[in-house]
Design a protein around this motif. Structure first.
Motif, PDB file in Angstrom:
ATOM      1  N   ILE A  85     -12.872  -4.685   7.025  1.00 14.31           N
ATOM      2  CA  ILE A  85     -12.546  -3.569   7.938  1.00 14.31           C
ATOM      3  C   ILE A  85     -13.833  -2.883   8.436  1.00 14.31           C
ATOM      4  CG2 ILE A  85     -11.398  -1.317   8.172  1.00 14.31           C
ATOM      5  CD1 ILE A  85      -9.201  -2.423   6.278  1.00 14.31           C
ATOM      6  N   PRO A  86     -14.777  -2.526   7.551  1.00 11.54           N
ATOM      7  CA  PRO A  86     -15.991  -1.875   8.075  1.00 11.54           C
ATOM      8  C   PRO A  86     -16.916  -2.832   8.822  1.00 11.54           C
ATOM      9  CG  PRO A  86     -15.955  -1.861   5.650  1.00 11.54           C
ATOM     10  CD  PRO A  86     -14.758  -2.629   6.093  1.00 11.54           C
ATOM     11  N   ARG A  87     -16.610  -4.125   8.760  1.00  5.69           N
ATOM     12  CA  ARG A  87     -17.501  -5.119   9.388  1.00  5.69           C
ATOM     13  C   ARG A  87     -16.865  -5.744  10.633  1.00  5.69           C
ATOM     14  NH1 ARG A  87     -17.617  -5.072   3.916  1.00  5.69           N
ATOM     15  NH2 ARG A  87     -19.671  -5.047   2.945  1.00  5.69           N
ATOM     16  N   ALA A  88     -15.736  -5.208  11.092  1.00 13.17           N
ATOM     17  CA  ALA A  88     -15.036  -5.815  12.240  1.00 13.17           C
ATOM     18  C   ALA A  88     -15.931  -5.764  13.481  1.00 13.17           C
ATOM     19  CB  ALA A  88     -13.731  -5.075  12.489  1.00 13.17           C
ATOM     20  N   VAL A  96      -6.643  -3.279  14.491  1.00 15.31           N
ATOM     21  CA  VAL A  96      -5.606  -4.260  14.158  1.00 15.31           C
ATOM     22  C   VAL A  96      -5.666  -4.593  12.665  1.00 15.31           C
ATOM     23  CG1 VAL A  96      -4.881  -6.654  14.514  1.00 15.31           C
ATOM     24  CG2 VAL A  96      -5.459  -5.237  16.481  1.00 15.31           C
ATOM     25  N   LEU A  97      -6.876  -4.824  12.160  1.00 12.93           N
ATOM     26  CA  LEU A  97      -7.016  -5.213  10.746  1.00 12.93           C
ATOM     27  C   LEU A  97      -6.604  -4.062   9.818  1.00 12.93           C
ATOM     28  CD1 LEU A  97      -7.828  -7.560   8.940  1.00 12.93           C
ATOM     29  CD2 LEU A  97     -10.173  -6.706   8.971  1.00 12.93           C
ATOM     30  N   LEU A  98      -6.978  -2.855  10.232  1.00 11.13           N
ATOM     31  CA  LEU A  98      -6.600  -1.674   9.445  1.00 11.13           C
ATOM     32  C   LEU A  98      -5.069  -1.571   9.350  1.00 11.13           C
ATOM     33  CD1 LEU A  98      -8.097   0.712   8.159  1.00 11.13           C
ATOM     34  CD2 LEU A  98      -7.903   1.912  10.328  1.00 11.13           C
ATOM     35  N   ALA A  99      -4.413  -1.763  10.502  1.00 11.45           N
ATOM     36  CA  ALA A  99      -2.945  -1.673  10.519  1.00 11.45           C
ATOM     37  C   ALA A  99      -2.342  -2.756   9.630  1.00 11.45           C
ATOM     38  CB  ALA A  99      -2.440  -1.825  11.950  1.00 11.45           C
ATOM     39  N   THR A 150     -10.780 -13.755   8.194  1.00 16.54           N
ATOM     40  CA  THR A 150      -9.650 -12.830   8.396  1.00 16.54           C
ATOM     41  C   THR A 150      -8.631 -13.465   9.333  1.00 16.54           C
ATOM     42  OG1 THR A 150     -10.696 -11.709  10.280  1.00 16.54           O
ATOM     43  CG2 THR A 150     -11.107 -10.764   8.087  1.00 16.54           C
ATOM     44  N   ALA A 151      -9.136 -14.225  10.308  1.00 19.40           N
ATOM     45  CA  ALA A 151      -8.239 -14.859  11.275  1.00 19.40           C
ATOM     46  C   ALA A 151      -7.514 -16.050  10.641  1.00 19.40           C
ATOM     47  CB  ALA A 151      -9.048 -15.311  12.492  1.00 19.40           C
ATOM     48  N   ALA A 152      -8.284 -16.909   9.951  1.00 18.50           N
ATOM     49  CA  ALA A 152      -7.671 -18.101   9.347  1.00 18.50           C
ATOM     50  C   ALA A 152      -6.688 -17.699   8.250  1.00 18.50           C
ATOM     51  CB  ALA A 152      -8.764 -19.007   8.782  1.00 18.50           C
ATOM     52  N   LEU A 153      -7.070 -16.686   7.483  1.00 16.66           N
ATOM     53  CA  LEU A 153      -6.201 -16.184   6.406  1.00 16.66           C
ATOM     54  C   LEU A 153      -4.873 -15.703   6.987  1.00 16.66           C
ATOM     55  CD1 LEU A 153      -6.514 -15.323   3.290  1.00 16.66           C
ATOM     56  CD2 LEU A 153      -6.965 -13.071   4.182  1.00 16.66           C
ATOM     57  N   ALA A 154      -4.964 -14.930   8.064  1.00 17.69           N
ATOM     58  CA  ALA A 154      -3.733 -14.380   8.655  1.00 17.69           C
ATOM     59  C   ALA A 154      -2.906 -15.486   9.291  1.00 17.69           C
ATOM     60  CB  ALA A 154      -4.087 -13.315   9.688  1.00 17.69           C
TER      61      ALA A 154
END
Ligand code: 3HC
Length: 345
Positions: A85-88, A96-99, A150-154
């Motif tokens: 989140i702090p590195r987006a 989006v990631l926070l949500a 973060t993208a592949a995980l989601a």
């Protein structure tokens, strides 16, 4: 003239998954007319079991075990992505990631609440997690090495979660089924944003494409392992399916997940790291290489790359949150005193 904005195309999903979702939404578990009779009649008639109903102790224990593991997975599952989140890279991606990460906390709460309707307490379930007596899903014990994770995980693990959880919207225990309907709506957003992020990276620089491809290659097998051991080695499946807690076996869901992923991967332009993957016209499914179940066993036993770190972090935040729990308990005590104990506390 402004340039037309071209976003990612719609995500293809299989007819099977669409049909499962349509069935889940068509059912109104609260509005079911219930037949007379006991637990077995309700199960046979595809009616929901509600907290007030008589149920075998094994059914109750199985649900508490699965709901506990499921809730812990949502809560501990916040960690791999929260790190980013702090590195987006942009404000949009950060929001989006926070949500998404906040949604996972909410999912944990719905599921702990569903387990509480069976007589479990949240304190006991959290104590069991911290003591290692209850687990959470294996994929959470792998590291998120780059932003593309973060993208592949989601895309992959939330995609796998959808394939597993859409059928759980029709599980036999009412509070679990109702929680799942809401969870799945939110998971669809999680899955979609992962697809969107990968789609953008795959159309970016060579370095971005390489980062995305590397992340997909690392998350493919942890995602496949989410569905659990093969059917022949699954301890609980037969009974859970007889009680209609589980609607499909581990292997069937794993296959359905592969079938959903392949056309999406083709659209994204990413390669799934399985040279044996190909369409089998006879079976009408993709053939694929199963995950290494020896590795899954090791991760479940606590020997994955990040097991220790994930549990240690959870212990630490649990301790840091102690004052909040104590303040809430004190507030509840004072509130009850003001009401003269009329609320029974
Ligand atoms: N990771 C860790 N443990 C696993 C596992 C996995 N991938 N797969 C199976 N196991 C465990 C089981 O919990 C069981 O352990 P136990 O006997 O000590 O309780 C044992 O391995 C044997 O497996 P079975 O197949 O007999 O177990 P089940 O019948 O319970 O099936 C399951 C396993 C398919 C995982 C089922 O429990 C299930 O559907 N659970 C709910 C799904 C869930 O937890 N989803 C969370 C997704 S996380 C998420 O969405 C958040 C993320 O996006 C951040």
């Amino acid at each position: 003239m402004s340039q037309p904005i071209s976003g990612p195309p719609p995500m293809p999903v299989t007819d099977w998954l669409s049909a499962q979702w349509d069935d889940a939404c068509a059912l109104d578990p609260r509005g079911d007319a219930r037949p007379d009779g006991g637990f077995d009649d309700l199960i046979a008639a595809e009616r929901k079991i509600e907290p007030r109903d008589q149920m075998p102790s094994g059914y109750r224990e199985t649900l508490i075990r699965q709901l506990g593991q499921h809730a812990h997975s949502e809560v501990v599952g916040m960690q791999p992505e929260a790190h980013w989140i702090p590195r987006a890279p942009t404000l949009h991606r950060k929001a989006v990631l926070l949500a998404k990460v906040q949604d996972e906390a909410g999912h944990g709460l719905y599921l702990y609440a569903a387990a509480e309707t069976l007589g479990a307490t949240r304190e006991d379930m959290l104590a069991a997690l911290l003591a290692g007596r209850q687990g959470y899903l294996s994929f959470i014990n792998y590291p998120t090495l780059t932003w593309a994770d973060t993208a592949a995980l989601a895309w992959l693990t939330d995609g796998a979660a959808i394939v597993n959880q859409v059928p759980l919207c029709q599980t036999s225990y009412g509070p679990y089924a109702r929680a799942m309907l809401r969870v799945c709506r939110e998971e669809s957003f999680h899955h979609r944003q992962g697809f969107d992020s990968l789609w953008v990276m795959m159309r970016g620089t060579a370095a971005q494409r390489e980062m995305a491809a590397d992340a997909v290659a690392r998350w493919w097998y942890p995602a496949l392992a989410m569905f659990g051991p093969p059917d022949a080695r699954s301890t609980h499946s037969a009974q859970s399916m007889a009680w209609r807690i589980k609607r499909f076996s581990n292997d069937e869901l794993r296959q359905r997940f592969v079938d959903v992923c392949v056309p999406q991967a083709e659209l994204l332009g990413v390669t799934l790291p399985d040279p044996a993957m190909r369409w089998n016209a006879e079976r009408r499914h993709y053939d694929f290489t199963p995950p290494d179940f020896g590795e899954l066993t090791q991760v479940i036993r606590g020997h994955g790359p990040c097991n220790r770190q994930r549990l240690e972090h959870r212990r630490q935040v649990h301790e840091e949150g102690r004052w909040v729990r104590e303040a809430a308990a004190e507030y509840a005590r004072k509130h009850a005193m003001r009401n003269g104990g009329q609320d029974g506390t």
